[in-house]
Structure formats: C-alpha cells, structure tokens
Design a protein around this motif. Structure first.
Motif, mmCIF file in Angstrom:
data_model
loop_
_atom_site.group_PDB
_atom_site.id
_atom_site.type_symbol
_atom_site.label_atom_id
_atom_site.label_comp_id
_atom_site.label_asym_id
_atom_site.label_seq_id
_atom_site.Cartn_x
_atom_site.Cartn_y
_atom_site.Cartn_z
ATOM 1 N N UNK A 297 -4.106 -6.571 -8.305
ATOM 2 C CA UNK A 297 -5.098 -5.625 -7.798
ATOM 3 C C UNK A 297 -6.367 -6.340 -7.370
ATOM 4 N N UNK A 298 -6.955 -5.872 -6.303
ATOM 5 C CA UNK A 298 -8.206 -6.411 -5.789
ATOM 6 C C UNK A 298 -9.219 -5.272 -5.729
ATOM 7 N N UNK A 299 -10.157 -5.225 -6.679
ATOM 8 C CA UNK A 299 -11.094 -4.093 -6.739
ATOM 9 C C UNK A 299 -11.854 -3.926 -5.430
ATOM 10 N N UNK A 300 -12.049 -2.676 -5.060
ATOM 11 C CA UNK A 300 -12.803 -2.374 -3.841
ATOM 12 C C UNK A 300 -14.277 -2.663 -4.078
ATOM 13 N N UNK B 89 -6.117 7.613 -5.309
ATOM 14 C CA UNK B 89 -6.133 7.755 -6.766
ATOM 15 C C UNK B 89 -6.718 6.516 -7.441
ATOM 16 N N UNK B 90 -6.510 5.347 -6.821
ATOM 17 C CA UNK B 90 -6.946 4.095 -7.444
ATOM 18 C C UNK B 90 -7.948 3.358 -6.555
ATOM 19 N N UNK B 91 -8.924 2.679 -7.171
ATOM 20 C CA UNK B 91 -10.020 2.065 -6.411
ATOM 21 C C UNK B 91 -9.780 0.608 -6.034
ATOM 22 N N UNK B 92 -8.516 0.193 -5.973
ATOM 23 C CA UNK B 92 -8.234 -1.206 -5.664
ATOM 24 C C UNK B 92 -7.197 -1.322 -4.555
ATOM 25 N N UNK B 93 -7.296 -2.413 -3.796
ATOM 26 C CA UNK B 93 -6.216 -2.808 -2.901
ATOM 27 C C UNK B 93 -5.254 -3.668 -3.710
ATOM 28 N N UNK C 189 -7.450 -0.112 0.594
ATOM 29 C CA UNK C 189 -6.751 -1.027 1.509
ATOM 30 C C UNK C 189 -7.483 -1.118 2.838
ATOM 31 N N UNK C 190 -7.870 0.035 3.382
ATOM 32 C CA UNK C 190 -8.604 0.054 4.644
ATOM 33 C C UNK C 190 -9.934 -0.688 4.514
ATOM 34 N N UNK C 191 -10.620 -0.476 3.406
ATOM 35 C CA UNK C 191 -11.904 -1.150 3.189
ATOM 36 C C UNK C 191 -11.712 -2.660 3.084
ATOM 37 N N UNK C 192 -10.640 -3.084 2.436
ATOM 38 C CA UNK C 192 -10.347 -4.514 2.332
ATOM 39 C C UNK C 192 -10.163 -5.115 3.721
ATOM 40 N N UNK C 193 -9.400 -4.423 4.572
ATOM 41 C CA UNK C 193 -9.177 -4.915 5.928
ATOM 42 C C UNK C 193 -10.481 -4.963 6.722
ATOM 43 N N UNK C 194 -11.324 -3.944 6.563
ATOM 44 C CA UNK C 194 -12.612 -3.936 7.260
ATOM 45 C C UNK C 194 -13.493 -5.074 6.769
ATOM 46 N N UNK C 195 -13.534 -5.282 5.467
ATOM 47 C CA UNK C 195 -14.383 -6.324 4.891
ATOM 48 C C UNK C 195 -13.953 -7.704 5.359
ATOM 49 N N UNK C 196 -12.664 -7.891 5.474
ATOM 50 C CA UNK C 196 -12.121 -9.179 5.928
ATOM 51 C C UNK C 196 -12.223 -9.350 7.448
ATOM 52 N N UNK D 191 0.793 -1.222 0.000
ATOM 53 C CA UNK D 191 0.000 0.000 0.000
ATOM 54 C C UNK D 191 0.828 1.275 0.000
ATOM 55 N N UNK D 192 0.171 2.330 -0.429
ATOM 56 C CA UNK D 192 0.625 3.708 -0.336
ATOM 57 C C UNK D 192 -0.626 4.566 -0.243
ATOM 58 N N UNK D 193 -0.459 5.866 -0.214
ATOM 59 C CA UNK D 193 -1.625 6.743 -0.118
ATOM 60 C C UNK D 193 -2.577 6.582 -1.304
ATOM 61 N N UNK D 194 -2.039 6.232 -2.459
ATOM 62 C CA UNK D 194 -2.881 6.158 -3.660
ATOM 63 C C UNK D 194 -3.919 5.043 -3.590
#
Length: 227
Positions: A221-224, A203-207, A122-129, A114-117
């Motif tokens: 890439x894993x789409x949000x 900037x990007x919608x994927x983890x 990334x945060x949403x992926x962690x929450x979903x999991x 991860x990075x800011x972009x």
C-alpha cells in the motif's frame, strides 16, 4: 493524459506505467487485506507456486479463487476476508485474472493494482507522479469485463483531473456479468456482501504499488498524500 485500455492478451509491449484493474474481486480483496493489517501481498504465478511459498513460509497467508482448498488459508472474497486479522502478515494471492494481469506487466517502470475501493487514491498517485501515458489492463473476461473497464475509465478521468460522477461507472459494474454471477452464486468462495464491497467507492486511502522484490512480484500500500 494518454490512456490505453487493453486486455492481458493485447499487451504486446511493456508499458511504462500500468494500472491493473480487477474489481471482482482480486484487487478489492488485496485492498481489504491491507485494511486488515497485511504488510505485503506476494502475487503468485500459479496455485503450486502459492503453496510452495506457503510451505517455505508457514506464517504466510495463502489465498486463492474459488472454494476452500487444502493448503490455502483463505479465498478471494472481501466479505470473508474482512473478519480476518492480518496484522503484520504476508499474504500470497493467486487469482484467475488480477494476479495474471499484474505479472504480465511486471517489467513496467510503475505498476499499480486497483479497483473502485482505491480509485481516488490511485488517480491521485498518477497525478502526483505526472504520468502522461498510462496503460490500463482490463483483466476480466479477456479484456471485456465491463466492471474492470468502467473502473479503469473512471480512474483515467480522475487522474486527468476531470470532475467525474462515479454513479454511471458504478452502475455499469453493478450490472456486469461478474456481478450477476456473484449474485446468482455461480462463483464459489463468495460472500453475499461481495458485490457491495467491490462497489464501495474509495473505501481505502491508499494506492497499491506492485514491484519486483527478489524475483517475486510484491504488492504494497502507498498512502495517499491527501489522506
């Protein structure tokens, strides 16, 4: 969520869930590679391994830190990579810190880069999991890179569901040693827009998920879900 923030050398045990952060510039570059159409990124152990993979797969795109070098197709710069068509291609990436950090946790059950972009995805992926315990690997400067720590702390707060203003975290990253070195031209293989591109929030919608595939650490890439 129980969040730990460790440098690569502090990883004394394999974490269950790891988020490897390299803002300037490995995982900003990786996100841009996917944005430019790359199918996957192979994280190489060394420049020699990157070149060996390139030799076996001439159609792959080999990328490294620093100035251009024989055998490599690109350098670790989002500003330079954004004009490259990578549609359907495989990228081989070797950097000083980011790829090293990801390979250090390759045995973890889940590895995100991860990075800011890609922070919110990334945060949403962690929450979903439903990840209760996450180790954030701060890759730069032996774990002291403030741009990486700031990004890791921001993602951790967002993953925990906190309504967090990104401004202070982005300010810290913009004032970091890495940003200063990029601005002053200390780091080779750079573009004048690299700092701004590294600080472009979401900037990007994927983890970006890394896993072992046939002994290689491969990033995809894993789409949000909300994207």
């Amino acid at each position: 969520m129980d969040a730990r923030f460790l440098g690569i050398a502090e990883l004394v045990e394999v974490p269950s869930v790891a988020v490897v952060v390299d803002v300037m510039r490995a995982f900003t570059v990786a996100a841009w590679a996917f944005g430019q159409g790359a199918e996957k990124i192979v994280l190489a152990e060394s420049p020699d391994e990157a070149l060996a993979l390139k030799a076996r797969h001439p159609e792959w795109v080999a990328l490294k830190d620093g100035p251009p070098a024989p055998g490599f197709d690109a350098v670790n710069s989002p500003g330079l990579l954004r004009s490259v068509d990578l549609g359907g291609r495989t990228v081989v990436q070797k950097t000083t810190a980011g790829t090293v950090g990801a390979l250090a946790v390759k045995e973890a059950s889940l590895v995100l880069c991860a990075g800011f972009v890609v922070a919110e995805a990334t945060a949403r992926f962690l929450r979903t999991r439903g990840c209760d315990s996450v180790t954030f690997v701060v890759t730069g400067e032996d774990g002291q890179a403030d741009e990486d720590l700031a990004c890791a702390q921001y993602i951790a707060r967002r993953a925990a569901g906190a309504g967090t203003d990104a401004a202070e975290f982005l300010r810290r990253a913009g004032e970091s040693r890495a940003a200063t070195e990029l601005a002053e031209g200390v780091r080779e293989g750079a573009h004048p827009d690299d700092i701004a591109l590294c600080l472009e929030l979401d900037r990007f919608p994927f983890a970006m998920v890394a896993s072992l595939e046939d002994s290689l650490m491969v990033l995809r890439p894993e789409p949000s879900a909300a994207a």
